[in-house]
Design an enzyme around this catalytic site. Structure first.
Site, PDB file in Angstrom:
ATOM      1  N   ARG A 241       0.857  -1.187   0.000  1.00 20.58           N
ATOM      2  CA  ARG A 241       0.000   0.000   0.000  1.00 20.58           C
ATOM      3  C   ARG A 241       0.889   1.231   0.000  1.00 20.58           C
ATOM      4  O   ARG A 241       1.786   1.344   0.837  1.00 20.58           O
ATOM      5  CB  ARG A 241      -0.908   0.020   1.220  1.00 20.58           C
ATOM      6  CG  ARG A 241      -2.124   0.938   1.054  1.00 20.58           C
ATOM      7  CD  ARG A 241      -2.856   1.173   2.357  1.00 20.58           C
ATOM      8  NE  ARG A 241      -2.095   2.083   3.199  1.00 20.58           N
ATOM      9  CZ  ARG A 241      -1.640   1.789   4.415  1.00 20.58           C
ATOM     10  NH1 ARG A 241      -1.860   0.588   4.933  1.00 20.58           N
ATOM     11  NH2 ARG A 241      -0.965   2.677   5.115  1.00 20.58           N
ATOM     12  N   ASP A 243       1.201   5.256   0.359  1.00 16.02           N
ATOM     13  CA  ASP A 243       0.551   6.460   0.876  1.00 16.02           C
ATOM     14  C   ASP A 243       1.115   7.683   0.171  1.00 16.02           C
ATOM     15  O   ASP A 243       2.326   7.776  -0.048  1.00 16.02           O
ATOM     16  CB  ASP A 243       0.784   6.577   2.388  1.00 16.02           C
ATOM     17  CG  ASP A 243       0.154   5.426   3.165  1.00 16.02           C
ATOM     18  OD1 ASP A 243      -0.771   4.791   2.633  1.00 16.02           O
ATOM     19  OD2 ASP A 243       0.599   5.162   4.295  1.00 16.02           O
TER      20      ASP A 243
END
Length: 290
Positions: A241, A243
């Site tokens: 993931r 960010d």
């Protein structure tokens, strides 16, 4: 048998155990023989005895995300999910990640790295102060006045011997998962207080999420390409993931890469996968096979 590793000495152990519980439930639903195992001083001995077909790493923070556990499993000859030793070590270190990405032309926030409080000479306010090697926003502060800077630096150094101070990018908080090299829908995070800290992530229920994020199609495509490029150049595996912040001119800046994203009921990877039509069980199976 699949062993799900959880817990450990990290400040994020509580979140890890919640992720592991969700993973175990999904694997059982898929028909796998599965056992969850606390990562403690007996973990290596237990793994040797259990001889699992594969280990699903549900650890967050050090030593689960920095390559240490991956190195242990490789030395034991046990296959595992996610990134390898090198990729894990690079991505766990926000300073190393930034340097690596910048060398490939990927936009990252301007900032400085410090190894002691005495070195700090940052002047630009507002700014973000963060330990180099923690996750779940542990030890991170958004500094809005000069008076807050000293305290923020002290907090960051409680968690690491290396910290970063970066420009604060005014704009929107986004995250984009990548599953086996393919970008999933972008998530916009809208915390009530404006900062997506540990409380907003795991304890408050006022944070809002837009999935997929309502951003221009051209910007979304650009972020997708950046995310997939980041996955490739860091040689990641499984699910990560990324960010980022999107500034007022719709320019994206990558903040960090999470190699073992959370799998709790409030985690962002499952939300994004669901928006792409991927059930939680299918997501777990894709990570397991990735």
């Amino acid at each position: 048998m699949i062993v799900v590793l959880k817990g450990g000495p990290s400040p994020e152990a509580e979140v890890s155990r919640k992720s592991a519980a969700a993973v175990v439930k999904a694997l059982k639903k898929l028909g796998y023989e599965v056992l969850d195992l606390e990562f403690d001083e007996n973990a290596a001995k237990n793994l040797i005895e259990l001889k699992p077909e594969r280990v699903f790493i549900a650890l967050h923070g050090v030593p689960g995300e920095d390559g240490s556990v991956q190195g242990l499993l490789e030395s034991l000859g046990i296959p595992y999910t996610g990134c390898d030793v090198e990729s894990s070590a690079i991505c766990m270190d926000k300073d190393a990640t930034k340097r690596y990405l910048k060398s490939f032309g990927i936009p990252v926030p301007a900032g400085e790295t410090y190894f002691s409080k005495e070195e700090v000479d940052w002047m630009e306010i507002p700014c973000v102060v963060k330990p180099a090697r923690t996750g779940s926003t542990v030890g991170i502060s958004v500094v809005k006045t000069e008076e807050e800077l000293e305290k923020a630096v002290e907090i960051a150094f409680k968690y690491d011997t290396k910290i970063l101070i970066e420009e604060f990018i005014e704009g929107r908080e986004l995250t984009i998962p990548v599953l086996n090299g393919k970008a999933l829908p972008i998530v916009e995070v809208i915390p009530e207080g404006g900062f997506y800290d540990y409380e907003a992530k795991y304890k408050k229920h006022t944070t809002k999420y837009e999935v997929p994020a309502r951003i221009p199609e051209k910007t979304a495509k650009k972020i997708n390409k950046l995310a997939e490029k980041t996955f490739r150049i860091l040689e990641c595996r499984g699910a990560i993931r990324i960010d980022l912040r999107l500034d007022e001119m719709n320019v994206p800046y990558i903040l960090e890469v999470n190699t073992i994203p959370g799998m709790t009921e409030r985690s962002l990877l499952p939300k994004s996968a669901a928006a792409a039509g991927i059930t939680f069980e299918k997501l777990i199976e894709e990570i397991l096979k990735g």
